[in-house]
Write an enzyme that holds these catalytic residues in place. Structure first.
Site, PDB file in Angstrom:
ATOM      1  N   LEU A  48      24.243  54.202   1.083  1.00  0.00           N
ATOM      2  CA  LEU A  48      24.971  55.340   1.647  1.00  0.00           C
ATOM      3  C   LEU A  48      24.127  55.904   2.780  1.00  0.00           C
ATOM      4  O   LEU A  48      22.928  56.155   2.599  1.00  0.00           O
ATOM      5  CB  LEU A  48      25.181  56.431   0.595  1.00  0.00           C
ATOM      6  N   ASP A  49      24.733  56.106   3.945  1.00  0.00           N
ATOM      7  CA  ASP A  49      23.996  56.676   5.079  1.00  0.00           C
ATOM      8  C   ASP A  49      23.437  58.048   4.717  1.00  0.00           C
ATOM      9  O   ASP A  49      24.017  58.759   3.886  1.00  0.00           O
ATOM     10  CB  ASP A  49      24.920  56.821   6.293  1.00  0.00           C
TER      11      ASP A  49
END
Length: 310
Positions: A48-49
């Site tokens: 996940l960024d």
């Protein structure tokens, strides 16, 4: 001859379904969880960024062997697209590369969505983990090198416009398959509508087979550090883990006895008998007394182990 080094940490196994906060990297999150649990090893099932929040499944110990089965699962994201700017990273982090005063109507947004449902061709963002000639695309992009990233097919099962709160933003929900870049969807929406766009909010709410109600906020885990007694603290943390088997719920399941479990742990096949026994499966998992013993293949009346669990 020197003795092999004993692994540091506890041989704890299971899944923690972390609700990752914004501005906290996935690698940083795994390190934090591994430290909290004093675990020998840890890994996550799908990056996940930092600017994204939500579900980050983290595997501890032997559960890391089941990461590929979660990586391949469907995912659900809620995301916000801001119109009028395209950015180098296709999210808020990058510099603005294109601008427009045009803004789409809600109906115009709805009209383009059917084109993005099903098997579609998608070009990953310049700032992505895709490898180009052995180099990560984001490393090349940071060096200012423009690279041509080939398109690839991804699967979009469902795409819904949730709201258009104002002329500048739209909220969506997407259910998609492995390898889909939501940032690329925002970029492509903006280009097709002629107004440009980028992700200004992103939250992952589902990673198959784990549901949203399984998520544990990072703050709840950090709060347990206040427990001074280490055994008590670890017991509280362990209570939040999900059994390793949960990651394999999409596979056929074989219940075996202790003698069969011993044979599998030695790397030997076992006979599969009974009217309800699977005839042939490329992948299945076996448990004994609720414990995961092995992932393997069923064929010719045998279960042959591929991965064995402690």
């Amino acid at each position: 001859m020197s003795k092999p080094r004993k692994p540091k940490g506890r041989p704890i196994s299971g899944w923690l379904i972390l609700d990752k906060p914004v501005d906290f990297g996935s690698t940083e999150a795994v390190s934090k969880i591994k430290w909290l649990y004093k675990a020998q090893k840890a890994g996550h099932a799908g990056t996940l960024d930092p600017l994204a929040s939500g579900m980050l499944p983290i595997a501890l110990g032997d559960a890391t062997k089941t990461v590929p089965y979660v990586m391949d699962g469907r995912k659900i994201y809620e995301f916000t697209v801001s119109w009028g700017e395209e950015r180098a990273t296709d999210d808020l982090e990058g510099e603005v590369t294109q601008t427009s005063d045009k803004r789409p109507t809600e109906q115009q947004v709805r009209d383009i969505l059917p084109k993005y449902i099903g098997t579609i061709s998608q070009v990953p963002p310049q700032f992505s983990a895709i490898k180009i000639a052995g180099e990560r695309a984001y490393d090349l992009a940071r060096e200012g090198e423009a690279v041509e990233i080939p398109s690839r097919e991804v699967e979009i099962f469902r795409l819904t416009l949730l709201a258009c709160p104002d002329a500048n933003t739209a909220h969506f929900e997407v259910e998609c398959g492995k390898g889909t870049y939501v940032r690329a969807l925002a970029r492509d929406f903006g280009r097709e509508l002629g107004c440009y766009g980028h992700i200004s909010g992103l939250r992952r709410t589902f990673v198959a087979p784990f549901s949203e109600d399984a998520m544990v906020p990072l703050a709840n885990l950090v709060a347990l550090e206040a427990i001074e007694d280490m055994d008590e603290r670890l017991a509280a943390l362990d209570a939040l883990l999900i059994d390793t088997c949960e990651a394999l719920s999409a596979l056929p399941h074989l219940v075996i006895n202790e003698d069969q479990a011993h044979r599998l742990k030695m790397g030997n096949p076992i006979l599969v008998r009974g009217r309800d026994a699977p005839i042939a499966e490329s992948e299945a998992y076996a448990t004994a007394r609720g414990r995961l013993i092995a992932i393997g293949e069923i064929g010719q009346g045998e279960f042959r182990p591929k991965r064995v669990f402690a």
